[in-house]
Design an enzyme around this catalytic site. Structure first.
Site, short mmCIF file in Angstrom:
data_model
loop_
_atom_site.label_atom_id
_atom_site.label_comp_id
_atom_site.label_asym_id
_atom_site.label_seq_id
_atom_site.Cartn_x
_atom_site.Cartn_y
_atom_site.Cartn_z
N PRO A 197 0.79 -1.23 0.00
CA PRO A 197 0.00 0.00 0.00
C PRO A 197 0.83 1.29 0.00
CG PRO A 197 -0.14 -1.11 2.12
CD PRO A 197 0.51 -2.07 1.17
N ASN A 198 0.33 2.22 -0.79
CA ASN A 198 0.87 3.58 -0.91
C ASN A 198 2.19 3.66 -1.69
OD1 ASN A 198 -1.26 4.80 0.67
ND2 ASN A 198 -0.33 3.77 2.42
N ARG A 210 5.02 10.84 -2.67
CA ARG A 210 4.78 10.60 -1.25
C ARG A 210 6.06 10.84 -0.43
NH1 ARG A 210 4.66 4.56 1.29
NH2 ARG A 210 4.06 5.17 3.39
N TYR A 238 11.22 8.77 0.90
CA TYR A 238 11.17 7.73 -0.13
C TYR A 238 11.77 8.15 -1.48
CZ TYR A 238 7.97 5.63 3.25
OH TYR A 238 7.43 5.11 4.39
N ASN A 267 7.96 -5.76 -0.75
CA ASN A 267 7.86 -4.62 0.16
C ASN A 267 6.38 -4.49 0.49
OD1 ASN A 267 7.81 -2.27 1.57
ND2 ASN A 267 9.03 -1.07 0.11
N ALA A 321 3.12 -0.83 4.84
CA ALA A 321 2.54 -0.82 6.19
C ALA A 321 2.04 -2.20 6.63
CB ALA A 321 1.42 0.20 6.26
N ASP A 373 1.90 -15.41 6.84
CA ASP A 373 1.55 -16.83 6.65
C ASP A 373 1.70 -17.24 5.19
OD1 ASP A 373 1.00 -17.29 9.31
OD2 ASP A 373 -1.19 -17.33 9.08
N GLU A 386 12.50 -9.70 1.85
CA GLU A 386 11.73 -8.54 2.31
C GLU A 386 12.59 -7.29 2.10
OE1 GLU A 386 10.42 -8.80 6.41
OE2 GLU A 386 10.22 -6.64 6.56
N HIS A 444 12.73 -2.84 2.28
CA HIS A 444 12.15 -1.54 2.63
C HIS A 444 13.07 -0.44 2.10
CE1 HIS A 444 9.11 -3.37 5.05
NE2 HIS A 444 10.05 -4.17 5.54
N ILE A 445 12.45 0.61 1.65
CA ILE A 445 13.20 1.74 1.11
C ILE A 445 13.89 2.48 2.26
CG2 ILE A 445 12.95 3.95 -0.12
CD1 ILE A 445 10.40 2.59 -1.44
N SER A 446 13.12 2.72 3.30
CA SER A 446 13.66 3.43 4.47
C SER A 446 14.20 2.42 5.48
CB SER A 446 12.56 4.27 5.12
OG SER A 446 11.52 3.43 5.60
N ARG A 482 12.96 4.40 12.57
CA ARG A 482 11.72 5.18 12.58
C ARG A 482 10.85 4.80 13.78
NH1 ARG A 482 9.32 4.90 6.69
NH2 ARG A 482 8.12 6.67 7.50
N ARG A 522 7.10 0.47 13.44
CA ARG A 522 7.74 -0.02 12.20
C ARG A 522 8.88 -1.00 12.48
NH1 ARG A 522 5.49 3.52 8.29
NH2 ARG A 522 5.13 5.57 9.21
C1 DQA Z 1 8.24 1.02 3.87
C2 DQA Z 1 8.31 1.25 5.37
C3 DQA Z 1 6.94 1.05 6.01
O1 DQA Z 1 7.01 1.26 7.40
C4 DQA Z 1 5.96 2.04 5.42
O2 DQA Z 1 4.67 1.80 5.96
C5 DQA Z 1 5.94 2.05 3.94
C6 DQA Z 1 7.19 1.90 3.22
C7 DQA Z 1 9.59 1.32 3.19
O3 DQA Z 1 9.78 0.84 2.07
O4 DQA Z 1 10.43 2.02 3.74
O5 DQA Z 1 4.90 2.27 3.33
O6 DQA Z 1 7.93 -0.35 3.64
#
Ligand code: DQA
Length: 139
Positions: free
Chosen positions: A9-10, A17, A22, A71, A74, A84, A95, A97-99, A104, A108
């Protein structure tokens, strides 16, 4: 080698964003760069804001692809269902994550995916995806 990138999501809003967190590149632009760079990989991309669609996609490709880069955004911090699904499939999941989520907010710091993933890459900006592809290639 077939690898699918799944974004949650997002992440369809990358480029717009919170660019300070990001970056200012859209994922479509970055994905085109990855395709040009890793010509030996059959690279796919799927994005959804809907938890069940992410689970459906993991089940759909999870027995035929060589690797999945996930990724879950959230949902990483909330979704037992996605965790699962990662556990249930055969394809190795990295897995990403960008950040650096560990730098944070505390909510998270939890991942329902990490325990079932092959590994976790976080905090390198969009380069996290590049590193994840390389982790599959350099085996
Ligand atoms: C994220 C980190 C998550 O906490 C956040 O909700 C995102 C992006 C990242 O790629 O840094 O939407 O997965």
């Amino acid at each position: 080698m077939k690898i699918l990138i799944i974004n949650g999501p997002n992440l369809n809003l990358l480029g717009k964003r919170e660019p300070e967190v990001y970056g200012d590149l859209t994922f479509e632009d970055y994905f085109a760069r990855l395709q040009m760079k890793f010509t030996e990989v059959q690279l796919g991309y799927f994005q959804s804001n809907i938890e069940g669609e992410i689970i459906d996609k993991l089940q759909e490709v999870g027995f035929t692809y060589d690797g999945i880069i996930l990724n879950a955004a959230a949902y990483t911090h909330t979704s037992i269902g996605i965790g699962d699904a990662v556990k249930a499939i055969e394809a190795p999941v990295v897995e990403v994550h960008i950040s650096n989520t560990l730098k944070r907010e505390e909510f998270r710091h939890v991942s329902y995916i990490a325990a079932h993933a092959k590994g976790v890459i976080l905090g390198f900006g969009l380069k996290s995806y590049d590193l994840a592809i390389r982790s599959f290639l350099e085996e």
